[in-house]
Design a protein around this motif. Sequence first.
Motif, short mmCIF file in Angstrom:
data_model
loop_
_atom_site.label_atom_id
_atom_site.label_comp_id
_atom_site.label_asym_id
_atom_site.label_seq_id
_atom_site.Cartn_x
_atom_site.Cartn_y
_atom_site.Cartn_z
N LYS A 157 1.07 -1.36 0.01
CA LYS A 157 0.00 -0.15 -0.04
C LYS A 157 0.90 1.27 0.11
O LYS A 157 1.89 1.35 0.96
N ALA A 165 -1.45 3.88 -8.89
CA ALA A 165 -2.83 3.26 -8.78
C ALA A 165 -2.76 2.34 -10.07
O ALA A 165 -3.47 1.50 -10.03
N GLU A 177 -2.63 -0.01 -4.22
CA GLU A 177 -3.64 0.69 -3.44
C GLU A 177 -3.17 2.13 -3.01
O GLU A 177 -1.89 1.90 -2.44
N GLN A 190 -8.58 5.93 -12.03
CA GLN A 190 -8.09 5.05 -10.74
C GLN A 190 -8.94 5.47 -9.66
O GLN A 190 -9.16 4.46 -8.93
N ARG A 250 -8.93 1.86 -6.31
CA ARG A 250 -7.40 1.96 -6.05
C ARG A 250 -6.78 3.12 -5.49
O ARG A 250 -5.91 3.04 -4.61
#
Length: 437
Positions: free
Chosen positions: A2, A20, A25, A58, A63
């Motif tokens: 992430k 993204a 994420e 995106q 995401r």
Amino acid sequence: MKITVIGCGYLGATHAACMASLGFEVLGVEIDPTRRTALERGVLPFFEPDLPELLVEQVESGRLRFTSDIAEAAAFGDVHFVCVGTPQRADGHGADLTFVDAAVTDLAEHLTRPALVVGKSTVPVGTAARLQEILTSTAPAGEQVELAWNPEFLREGFAVKDTLEPDRLVFGVLSEAAEATLRQVYAEALGNGCPLVVTDFPTAELVKVAANSFLATKISFINAMAELCDVTGANVVTLADAIGFDERIGRKFLNAGLGFGGGCLPKDIRAFTARADELGVKDALRFLHEIDRINMRRRKRVIKIARAELGGRLPGKKITILGAAFKPNSDDIRDSPALDVAHKLHELGVQVTVHDVEAIKPARLKHPELSYAETIEEACEGADLVMHLTEWLEYRAVDPVKLGEIVTGKKMIDGRNCLDVPAYRQAGWTIRSLGRP
Ligand code: UGA
């Protein structure tokens, strides 16, 4: 993995959307609420081809999200990219590090789990080492939080492409673990053969300013040659072509004209010289002062030509300026040579009308004293002189015969050396360039 992106201005918004799109994420941190909600709708406060569409795509994919809460970001991310601005200080030539320091300090306070913080902002050499200390001494996770420096080389107008297909990647790291994490982040580009340089903090920091200084030097070099061409009757465009065939020199960034502007090159060479001064090696970068001076001289030169073209007197004359952005495919007017010339002419009593393809709105905000026109025709109506100062393709496509029917005086100054001189001459224009006979 992430990812968070702290600071969603030009660099950050692009980086967040691109990360993204690679499948990560991403949480973008933007403290300005208006800007944040606009980003969520793909509305940007600046013009950048392909970016609005990518943002919308995106965000819709789920995401990419935005927040203003740094604690949320700290809890969310494994990797935190710091993309805040480092403008020129109001009181000198050095870089203003307020935003970088604040971003890292705020984030550090909330880092309770292992994380890699990655600096992307352009900073004076030595900053990363200082920030690493702040991180380890402030973050509750202490030694489990590490810093890396990963300078960014994207160009405005090509931001998405430059981010997804960089021409090189530079990782300034302290550990193999940090390198491995960055390799994972950039797996796609690396897999496509993008060259990677793994190095220490100071080298990574210096790579960025050295690159921009070299680019600025190339531009000022050819503009200095243009000064020589002007007094000898030589042609700087032919000269650039001829020396550019030498692969060691290369033709790119040898376009002579009104010189460089924007939010990067001018401030970066100034901040670099200020830093060299602090480090006691002022002489090493003294030449960058000269690069800056050559660059600023272009603006004076073009005004001198304008005065000469208008019979030695400027007050009361009508001049059209084609271009307000610092370069084409951008609406960025920061340190724009074109707009600076427009403003200076206005101060000299000229009736200035400015046209730009994308930058009229920001130009009007910064220089409300100038007149603006929405179309090239409207801008040029009744002009005693037209000055081509930002090389939008639209200006090259103008028919000099038709333009000649609108203006009062068929006088053109090509401040970017890319108009078709014979075509203008054939249509009865007097056309002057910077460094071309
Ligand atoms: C510049 C660098 O090119 C990027 O690699 C860097 O990442 C970026 O700064 C940054 O530090 O963030 P940018 O400011 O978008 O990118 O603009 P450039 O395309 O470099 O152009 C800078 C200025 O030089 C413009 O005003 C342009 O008109 C002028 N220029 C460029 C010339 O006068 N002649 C040339 O041959 C090329």
